[in-house]
Design a protein around this motif. Structure first.
Motif, PDB file in Angstrom:
ATOM      1  N   HIS A   1      51.224  45.209   1.822  1.00 24.30           N
ATOM      2  CA  HIS A   1      49.821  45.384   0.351  1.00 24.30           C
ATOM      3  C   HIS A   1      49.071  44.195   1.014  1.00 24.30           C
TER       4      HIS A   1
ATOM      5  N   ASN B   1      56.076  48.114 -12.534  1.00 26.57           N
ATOM      6  CA  ASN B   1      55.334  47.728 -11.908  1.00 26.57           C
ATOM      7  C   ASN B   1      54.975  46.229 -11.932  1.00 26.57           C
TER       8      ASN B   1
ATOM      9  N   VAL C   1      54.763  49.616  -6.864  1.00 21.78           N
ATOM     10  CA  VAL C   1      52.732  50.157  -7.562  1.00 21.78           C
ATOM     11  C   VAL C   1      52.916  51.381  -6.176  1.00 21.78           C
ATOM     12  N   GLU C   2      52.985  50.904  -5.117  1.00 25.14           N
ATOM     13  CA  GLU C   2      53.789  52.358  -4.288  1.00 25.14           C
ATOM     14  C   GLU C   2      53.616  53.209  -4.547  1.00 25.14           C
ATOM     15  N   ARG C   3      54.710  53.139  -5.193  1.00 27.22           N
ATOM     16  CA  ARG C   3      55.768  54.888  -5.304  1.00 27.22           C
ATOM     17  C   ARG C   3      54.612  55.763  -6.599  1.00 27.22           C
TER      18      ARG C   3
ATOM     19  N   ALA D   1      52.121  55.142  -7.543  1.00 26.44           N
ATOM     20  CA  ALA D   1      50.819  55.530  -6.812  1.00 26.44           C
ATOM     21  C   ALA D   1      50.912  57.067  -5.943  1.00 26.44           C
ATOM     22  N   ARG D   2      51.465  57.452  -5.015  1.00 25.11           N
ATOM     23  CA  ARG D   2      51.746  58.477  -4.623  1.00 25.11           C
ATOM     24  C   ARG D   2      52.850  59.598  -5.518  1.00 25.11           C
TER      25      ARG D   2
ATOM     26  N   ASP E   1      45.299  56.351  -6.099  1.00 24.67           N
ATOM     27  CA  ASP E   1      45.221  55.794  -5.091  1.00 24.67           C
ATOM     28  C   ASP E   1      45.522  54.509  -5.602  1.00 24.67           C
ATOM     29  N   LEU E   2      46.386  53.925  -4.066  1.00 25.02           N
ATOM     30  CA  LEU E   2      46.609  52.319  -4.239  1.00 25.02           C
ATOM     31  C   LEU E   2      46.276  51.639  -4.901  1.00 25.02           C
TER      32      LEU E   2
ATOM     33  N   HIS F   1      45.663  51.092  -8.503  1.00 24.42           N
ATOM     34  CA  HIS F   1      46.500  51.487  -9.139  1.00 24.42           C
ATOM     35  C   HIS F   1      46.757  50.557  -8.875  1.00 24.42           C
ATOM     36  N   TYR F   2      46.043  49.347  -8.177  1.00 29.50           N
ATOM     37  CA  TYR F   2      46.753  47.656  -8.177  1.00 29.50           C
ATOM     38  C   TYR F   2      45.391  47.299  -9.174  1.00 29.50           C
TER      39      TYR F   2
END
Length: 149
Positions: free
Chosen positions: A20, A68, A91-93, A95-96, A101-102, A105-106
């Motif tokens: 990312h 996370n 983090v990606e999981r 958000a999905r 939105d990724l 979330h970050y």
């Protein structure tokens, strides 16, 4: 009306997992962290993969899974010194799964970790609401939605 200047930040941004990297340019990461700071800080942000995230969580929190964000706070005054470790696959999981939105979330997790570095704690019931309110306020100021709505 004069704006209050944000606290100084010395930022080290490291990518052990570069998945990312394009979503996390240094200027954005610094902006998100500074928005949550109450004192000057020296913070290292490390984006890691599942194995490193799991190892750190197991060694330092005695929980055998990747989480996370981990906050390692060393000094809180007169300057904050901390490491924030974010596990990119988790983090990606999240958000999905949460359909968010990724990048948002970050931003939330970086603000969350920054607040932890300053002594905020959501594990204590009467402090959880205060921490969540502060996160929501900071994220709104950055143009992100309420992560708890």
């Amino acid at each position: 009306m004069a704006r209050t200047p944000l606290p100084d930040l010395q930022l080290s941004l490291q990518f052990a997992d570069a998945t990312h990297r394009a979503l996390l340019p240094r200027h954005k990461v610094a902006r998100w962290i500074r928005a949550g700071l109450e004192l000057p800080a020296a913070i290292t942000v490390r984006i890691v993969g599942e194995d490193e995230g799991r190892t750190l969580n197991r060694e330092y929190r005695h929980k055998d899974y990747a989480t996370n964000v981990l906050t390692f706070d060393y000094v809180q005054e007169p300057e904050i010194e901390a490491d924030l470790v974010l596990c990119a696959p988790v983090v990606e999981r999240e958000a999905r799964e949460q359909e968010i939105d990724l990048v948002a979330h970050y931003a939330h997790l970086l603000v969350h970790g920054t607040l932890h570095a300053q002594g905020y704690d959501h594990e204590v019931d009467d402090e959880a609401a205060c921490m969540e309110a502060r996160e929501t306020e900071v994220l709104a100021g950055l143009g992100f939605p309420d992560p708890y709505a």
